[in-house]
Design an enzyme around this catalytic site. Structure first.
Site, PDB file in Angstrom:
ATOM      1  N   CYS A  21      14.507 -11.643  30.048  1.00  0.00           N
ATOM      2  CA  CYS A  21      13.941 -10.870  31.044  1.00  0.00           C
ATOM      3  C   CYS A  21      14.239 -11.407  32.408  1.00  0.00           C
ATOM      4  CB  CYS A  21      12.347 -10.831  30.691  1.00  0.00           C
ATOM      5  SG  CYS A  21      11.864  -9.956  29.009  1.00  0.00           S
ATOM      6  N   CYS A  85      -6.384  12.053  67.971  1.00  0.00           N
ATOM      7  CA  CYS A  85      -5.407  12.860  67.835  1.00  0.00           C
ATOM      8  C   CYS A  85      -4.137  12.572  66.967  1.00  0.00           C
ATOM      9  CB  CYS A  85      -4.657  13.267  69.349  1.00  0.00           C
ATOM     10  SG  CYS A  85      -3.625  11.941  69.756  1.00  0.00           S
ATOM     11  N   ASP A 505      10.035 -43.651  59.443  1.00  0.00           N
ATOM     12  CA  ASP A 505       9.790 -43.784  61.018  1.00  0.00           C
ATOM     13  C   ASP A 505       8.681 -45.063  61.055  1.00  0.00           C
ATOM     14  OD1 ASP A 505       9.164 -43.123  63.828  1.00  0.00           O
ATOM     15  OD2 ASP A 505       7.534 -42.172  63.027  1.00  0.00           O
ATOM     16  N   ASP A 704      10.881 -36.743  65.077  1.00  0.00           N
ATOM     17  CA  ASP A 704      11.598 -37.018  63.885  1.00  0.00           C
ATOM     18  C   ASP A 704      11.870 -35.741  63.129  1.00  0.00           C
ATOM     19  OD1 ASP A 704      10.723 -39.847  63.631  1.00  0.00           O
ATOM     20  OD2 ASP A 704       8.598 -39.119  63.121  1.00  0.00           O
TER      21      ASP A 704
END
Length: 820
Positions: A21, A85, A505, A704
């Site tokens: 499927c 309207c 870092d 970074d």
């Protein structure tokens, strides 16, 4: 419904039962012009489609309908005020149609109502209300919110359970009448002596017919149309198999003269018991699938259902979906914060552990920001709603988890190529099996052929194959969210396994990102408090992080300062209590002809320890040497040690100076250091490290973002900037490196779980199809009963789901806190 170019749409898909499927749905979607990729997940029953014009939501939904796997939709009603309207009707319809998740919108001016058709689970009610408001009108929902997905899943499981029990009650007498005699010979003789064989067959015929037209009808309703479309699925295999056994039995019961005497036997019990066993498997499967989404339900459960909103001078409790941006929300003591916003008044402590993992409540007062889903303490807060609906942080976290759970790993592509043609191949194998038994089989050949053909059809249903990968992904990424690890891109789960180097870092990742004053060495005759307060008075005018550290150390009630001046790259100056105060690097003192010789050795020692040394002078005389340092997070050393144990190299990329970087690297056992780097320099450094193999980069700042995007896997600290998070593949909700270790560990566990599932699923089919076909009958007399084939097929899926659910109990490698 409008989308931006290159948009991603998530659709809930009905009717999928097996891997075949999945392949059919993906084929149908990718055939639509403009669709770039379509990833279909059997476990979550969803499809994630990445597309551009001319593809649109309506076309994608139509393609699913044509393929026989409709997208799940629902209707919502709104009351709209302010329309006067016909042009107003057009404005409102266009506004609603522009909301992601809205398929169609119809507005009635006379009744001042709007009816919209939306994608179930993919629509933000707050966005619809906001779109109408932006168009110049007001709207509220007048109907109840749709049943949550988890409730619908539970209802499906209960419905399957009822069908299973009904089928079992009807099939049990059939099984006893037919198989009882095989198991206990006197029972066989008793049946013949009392009701007789023909009457026994008639009873079996009636009961089996009730099973097939009642609980078993679903297999024919779905399987036969799929067969006629040339796209057979599991339902088709069951339908053909049970119909063959039932049809043969009908002939034996009512037209026995058409069959050889030796072949006059009935297989009603096979048809009935196959339905029972497969319904049992689907019931257990539905319950297990429900548990795979436990993490999403846990996250959704953090959202309050209502909010207290101040409107027109009164406070009213309204549904969360009706809260609009800019509303004033009252948060009472003990309540969950309803929206992301800014505190206007009040003071309290808010438990933000669901986001940060930190158990200590955070003080909130006017001007502070709060996050929806966090828990208010004992005070009351008035909050301006800045982000509502799908824009809140919690909603984004839920979306990240859903996207990851719906992802398709590279390993799944190999499975898809096999399973797409698996069902047609099985039907061909069943036909060849029947033919071989008719030609070469012993008497009664027709009976043997029927038993073998039906057994092959049933045993080969590729349910386990289709569930092997997505269930592990769903449970694994859900558990990751509970551990504070969000996989923004699901394929990161597999990619992490190839990583050789983790680059980090420094500031905000390895360190706290908040410098503190660590040293203050005074010149002879200087007073500590006097010097520190005067230095801090000058630094209070600076926006530099180092200045903030000095001011924080001095405390409040600083003396007045005037004539402030700043020399970029050197330091700051100002007049305090009539004295000229200077604070800065050695070069500032040299430039102003201040003798620093007396404290230069102390400053040099500070630098060697990875700290940033500064000097202070008053009226041209040196009074102190001080140092500011960004403390290393308490968990950094343990996390790096854990990464080393996993066989990974660790590098540090930083814009800080070489001496500070080397000192930190030495303390933490980091393998490689690159310092004095600008954002572009970090990308170049990653290219240099890539020679050792694929790498991951961990960072938190705007600077970074290029490195996060350039790395094979970008891991963002969740307490960092939005830019960094958007550039990453994995987001850590807490602010430390323990999440990196958890990400690698979870990746390894999920991939191992997937390989176990695939081994079982493919091994099961590979081994049992030949047995079902009767390949071993000539030598060993083995022939698999269709009933046993149905039971084994159901159990294979249950094994795969149960194995995947073990991932719910994964514990952090390092001590930490679960965040959801």
């Amino acid at each position: 419904m409008q989308f931006k170019p290159d948009e991603t749409l998530r659709l809930p898909v009905e009717g999928m039962t097996c891997a075949a499927c999945v392949g059919r749905v993906e084929q149908a979607l990718t055939a639509v012009d403009g669709v770039e990729t379509a990833a279909v997940n059997l476990a979550s029953e969803t499809a994630q489609i990445h597309f551009h014009a001319p593809a649109n939501a309506q076309g994608l939904i139509a393609a699913l309908d044509k393929a026989g796997y409709p997208a799940r939709q629902t209707d919502r009603r709104l009351s709209v005020t302010g329309m006067t309207c016909a042009s107003c009707v057009g404005h409102v319809e266009r506004a609603l149609a522009s909301v992601p998740g809205v398929i169609a919108a119809q507005v009635n001016l006379a009744s001042e109502t709007a009816q919209i058709t939306v994608i179930e689970g993919g629509f933000d009610p707050a966005a619809a209300l906001g779109a109408v408001k932006q168009a110049g009108y007001e709207a509220t929902f007048t109907d109840a919110a749709p049943v949550p997905a988890e409730n619908r899943k539970e209802a499906e499981a209960q419905a399957l359970k009822r069908k299973f029990f009904l089928a079992a009650v009807l099939a049990l007498p059939v099984f006893i009448l037919e198989m009882g005699g095989h198991l206990f010979a006197p029972f066989h003789h008793w049946i013949y002596a009392t009701i007789g064989q023909q009457n026994s067959w008639l009873v079996q015929f009636v009961l089996t017919t009730l099973v097939l037209i009642g609980p078993g009808r679903v297999f024919y309703q779905k399987g036969l149309p799929a067969l006629l479309r040339g796209a057979p699925d599991m339902n088709a295999l069951v339908a053909v198999g049970t119909a063959a056994a039932y049809g043969f039995s009908l002939v034996a019961t009512f037209l026995p003269s058409l069959l050889p005497v030796a072949s006059r036997a009935v297989y009603y019990e096979s048809a009935a018991v196959i339905v029972v066993l497969i319904l049992m498997g689907r019931t257990l499967e539905a319950r297990a699938k429900g548990r795979t989404g436990a993490a999403i339900r846990k996250l959704v459960g953090l959202q309050p259902k209502t909010a207290s909103v101040e409107r027109d001078g009164t406070t009213t409790d309204i549904a969360l979906e009706d809260v609009a941006q800019g509303d004033i929300v009252l948060v009472r003591p003990g309540e969950r914060v309803a929206v992301d916003g800014t505190v206007l008044s009040g003071q309290s402590y808010v438990d933000e552990s669901m986001i940060t993992g930190e158990p200590i409540p955070v003080t909130k007062q006017a001007g502070a920001t709060v996050v929806g889903g966090t828990v208010n303490g004992t005070g009351a807060l008035r909050v301006r709603a800045d982000k509502v609906g799908t824009d809140t942080m919690l909603a984004q976290i839920i979306r990240m988890v859903e996207d990851a759970q719906g992802a398709k790993l590279p390993i799944q592509a190999q499975v898809d190529r096999i399973t797409l043609w698996f069902v047609p191949a099985v039907m061909a194998a069943a036909a060849l099996t029947v033919l071989a038994w008719l030609v070469f089989g012993p008497a009664p050949a027709l009976t043997h052929a029927l038993v073998a053909g039906v057994a092959v059809l049933i045993i080969a249903c590729p349910c386990a194959m289709g569930l092997a990968t997505p269930t592990s992904i769903m449970v694994g990424t859900g558990r990751g969210a509970e551990l504070g690890v969000l996989f923004r891109k699901g394929d990161a789960l597999q990619t992490l396994q190839g990583i050789k180097t983790v680059a980090l870092d420094k500031t905000g990742t390895l360190t706290e990102g908040r410098p503190v004053l660590t040293d203050l060495v005074l010149a002879e005759g200087s007073d500590r408090d006097d010097v520190l307060r005067k230095i801090a008075a000058v630094e209070a005018q600076s926006e530099h992080p180092i200045a903030a550290a000095i001011v924080a150390a001095a405390g409040a009630d600083l003396p007045e300062m005037e004539n402030f001046g700043s020399v970029t790259g050197y330091g700051v100056l100002g007049t305090v209590d009539g004295q000229r105060v200077m604070v800065g690097a050695a070069r500032l003192m040299i430039r102003r002809k201040v003798d620093i010789a007396a404290l230069e050795p102390a400053a040099r020692a500070m630098a060697e320890q990875g700290k940033t040394p500064l000097y202070a002078a008053i009226d041209g005389h040196l009074v102190a040497a001080l140092a500011v340092s960004d403390p290393i997070k308490p968990t950094s050393a343990a996390a790096i040690a854990a990464l080393h144990r996993m066989g990974l190299k660790v590098a540090m990329l930083t814009g800080d100076n070489q001496a500070t970087a080397q000192a930190i690297a030495k303390d933490l056992g980091i393998d490689h250091v690159a310092a004095d780097l600008l954002p572009k320099g970090k990308v170049d450094a990653l290219d240099g490290l890539r020679s050792a193999g694929p790498l991951a980069f961990v960072g938190d700042g705007i600077n970074d973002a290029p490195a996060l995007a350039a790395a094979d896997i970008g891991i963002a600290i969740g307490t960092g900037t939005d830019v960094a998070i958007e550039s990453a593949d994995v987001v850590l909700m807490s602010g430390d490196l323990t999440g990196v270790v958890s990400a690698f560990d979870l990746s390894a566990r999920v991939m191992r779980n997937i390989r176990q599932n695939l081994f079982w699923a493919f091994g099961y089919n590979t081994v049992l199809i030949p047995v079902a076909a009767g390949l071993f009958y000539p030598a060993l007399g083995w022939q698999l009963s269709p009933m046993l084939a149905a039971g084994a097929m159901a159990m294979s899926s249950i094994f795969v789901l149960t194995n995947a659910l073990r991932l719910r109990f994964v514990q952090p490698v390092l001590p930490g806190k679960e965040t959801a």
